[in-house]
Design an enzyme around this catalytic site. Structure first.
Site, mmCIF file in Angstrom:
data_model
loop_
_atom_site.group_PDB
_atom_site.id
_atom_site.type_symbol
_atom_site.label_atom_id
_atom_site.label_comp_id
_atom_site.label_asym_id
_atom_site.label_seq_id
_atom_site.Cartn_x
_atom_site.Cartn_y
_atom_site.Cartn_z
ATOM 1 N N ASN A 13 0.882 -1.172 0.000
ATOM 2 C CA ASN A 13 0.000 0.000 0.000
ATOM 3 C C ASN A 13 0.916 1.218 0.000
ATOM 4 O O ASN A 13 1.512 1.542 1.022
ATOM 5 C CB ASN A 13 -0.890 -0.034 1.250
ATOM 6 C CG ASN A 13 -1.743 1.213 1.391
ATOM 7 O OD1 ASN A 13 -1.784 2.054 0.497
ATOM 8 N ND2 ASN A 13 -2.427 1.335 2.525
ATOM 9 N N LYS A 15 0.165 4.218 -0.179
ATOM 10 C CA LYS A 15 -0.450 5.400 0.447
ATOM 11 C C LYS A 15 -0.191 6.616 -0.442
ATOM 12 O O LYS A 15 -0.170 6.479 -1.661
ATOM 13 C CB LYS A 15 0.057 5.564 1.887
ATOM 14 C CG LYS A 15 -0.124 4.258 2.691
ATOM 15 C CD LYS A 15 0.108 4.386 4.161
ATOM 16 C CE LYS A 15 -0.124 3.037 4.841
ATOM 17 N NZ LYS A 15 0.039 3.089 6.283
ATOM 18 N N HIS A 99 -9.435 1.240 5.083
ATOM 19 C CA HIS A 99 -8.138 1.421 5.752
ATOM 20 C C HIS A 99 -8.309 2.353 6.954
ATOM 21 O O HIS A 99 -9.101 3.297 6.910
ATOM 22 C CB HIS A 99 -7.111 1.992 4.768
ATOM 23 C CG HIS A 99 -5.722 1.908 5.308
ATOM 24 N ND1 HIS A 99 -5.226 2.827 6.205
ATOM 25 C CD2 HIS A 99 -4.746 0.992 5.114
ATOM 26 C CE1 HIS A 99 -3.986 2.474 6.535
ATOM 27 N NE2 HIS A 99 -3.675 1.361 5.892
ATOM 28 N N GLU A 101 -6.596 4.698 7.979
ATOM 29 C CA GLU A 101 -6.357 6.119 7.672
ATOM 30 C C GLU A 101 -7.598 6.748 7.045
ATOM 31 O O GLU A 101 -7.886 7.923 7.268
ATOM 32 C CB GLU A 101 -5.119 6.257 6.776
ATOM 33 C CG GLU A 101 -3.852 5.992 7.580
ATOM 34 C CD GLU A 101 -2.727 5.347 6.804
ATOM 35 O OE1 GLU A 101 -2.728 5.406 5.562
ATOM 36 O OE2 GLU A 101 -1.831 4.772 7.461
ATOM 37 N N GLU A 171 -5.322 -5.118 10.449
ATOM 38 C CA GLU A 171 -4.294 -4.106 10.670
ATOM 39 C C GLU A 171 -4.564 -3.403 11.999
ATOM 40 O O GLU A 171 -5.355 -2.448 12.055
ATOM 41 C CB GLU A 171 -4.316 -3.058 9.546
ATOM 42 C CG GLU A 171 -3.996 -3.603 8.174
ATOM 43 C CD GLU A 171 -3.369 -2.533 7.278
ATOM 44 O OE1 GLU A 171 -2.311 -2.802 6.719
ATOM 45 O OE2 GLU A 171 -3.934 -1.438 7.157
ATOM 46 N N GLY A 177 2.741 1.984 10.843
ATOM 47 C CA GLY A 177 3.722 3.065 10.714
ATOM 48 C C GLY A 177 4.451 3.392 11.998
ATOM 49 O O GLY A 177 5.125 4.413 12.098
ATOM 50 N N SER A 217 3.530 -2.501 10.276
ATOM 51 C CA SER A 217 4.984 -2.605 10.467
ATOM 52 C C SER A 217 5.541 -3.974 10.082
ATOM 53 O O SER A 217 6.511 -4.447 10.687
ATOM 54 C CB SER A 217 5.379 -2.231 11.900
ATOM 55 O OG SER A 217 4.990 -0.893 12.166
HETATM 56 P P1 13P Z 1 3.117 0.085 7.693
HETATM 57 O O1 13P Z 1 3.602 -1.184 7.053
HETATM 58 O O2 13P Z 1 3.875 1.295 7.254
HETATM 59 O O3 13P Z 1 2.989 -0.052 9.171
HETATM 60 O O4 13P Z 1 1.630 0.324 7.135
HETATM 61 C C1 13P Z 1 0.727 -0.709 7.184
HETATM 62 C C2 13P Z 1 -0.469 -0.305 6.430
HETATM 63 O O5 13P Z 1 -1.191 0.603 6.829
HETATM 64 C C3 13P Z 1 -0.753 -0.984 5.171
HETATM 65 O O6 13P Z 1 -2.024 -0.701 4.703
#
Ligand code: 13P
Length: 255
Positions: A13, A15, A99, A101, A171, A177, A217
């Protein structure tokens, strides 16, 4: 439970990272490294603006194209949104929805995730539905309730035969992150809870055939252990999907 009954899928992803040009040079490097990795699905979920150029670059490769969201209506007055037909014009196969976010910053709720899911799978695309608890929810001891609720509402009115086009990604929000990963045991346990919800909603065969990823992560160092677990059928990877060596190492760990 039998891991062989379902497909392992490693999805990046991106982002809001990578311009179209950066995306193309990234996948040009990645596709060389992973060209012989055929035991798992490989997906890059890119910003909509990168789709045309990355789609061209991925032709004749084993890497599939994904989007990071899609609207539930097929067209109309929805400023700033993207429809499934627009995504399909670039051979997109996967769409991430729900997601954290999107939930945190853009007002996404479980019922809108469900509307998106029905449109996405109704159009023949595959959806990666994200679920996961906040740190406060984990500390309150309600992780099971939260992921069960999110999964149940997302799957409302989804027919059994459509489940082959649904991936769930667990997740935990506190792991995204942050460099904090759920332990492999904990990821396995929560993914197992989600599989149990799917069994209750459908049946054991569908539950065993559903790909349930872990995200948060995941990186080159911890992927092998996470992916070795019975209920962890792949990863949804943010930060580490932006470095081709790291992403390729996670794909190799899934083989
Ligand atoms: P990270 O791997 O940066 O923690 O992000 C995970 C994520 O949100 C994937 O959709």
């Amino acid at each position: 439970m039998n891991k062989a009954k379902r497909k392992t899928v490693i999805a990046g992803n991106w982002k809001m990272n990578m311009t179209p040009g950066e995306g193309v040079s990234f996948v040009n490097k990645l596709k060389e490294i992973v060209k012989n990795q055929n035991n798992c699905g490989i997906v890059v979920c890119v910003p909509d603006i990168d789709m045309q150029s990355v789609s061209e670059a991925l032709k004749d490769s084993n890497i599939k194209l994904g989007a990071q969201n899609a609207h539930w209506e097929l067209s109309g007055a929805f400023t700033g949104e993207t429809s499934v037909n627009m995504l399909k014009a670039f051979n997109t196969e996967y769409v991430i929805i729900g997601h954290s976010e999107r939930r945190q910053f853009f007002g996404e709720i479980n019922l809108s995730v469900n509307k998106r899911l029905k449109t996405i799978i109704g159009s023949g695309l595959k959806a990666i539905v994200c679920v996961g608890e906040l740190l406060d929810e984990r500390e309150l001891g309600i992780t099971t309730e939260i992921v069960s609720l999110q999964t149940k509402i997302a799957l409302k009115d989804v027919a059994p035969e459509q489940m082959k086009n649904v991936i769930i990604a667990y997740e935990p929000v506190w792991a995204i992150g942050t460099g904090k990963t759920a332990t492999a045991e904990e990821a396995n346990r929560v993914n197992g809870i989600i599989r149990g919800v799917i069994e209750d909603l459908y049946n054991k065969d569908i539950a065993e055939a559903t790909t349930i990823q872990y995200g948060g992560s995941m990186n080159a160092a911890n992927a092998k252990e996470l992916l070795s677990k019975e209920n962890v059928d792949g990863g949804l990877i943010g930060g580490a999907s932006l470095k081709h060596e790291d992403f390729a190492a996670i794909i190799a760990a899934a083989q």
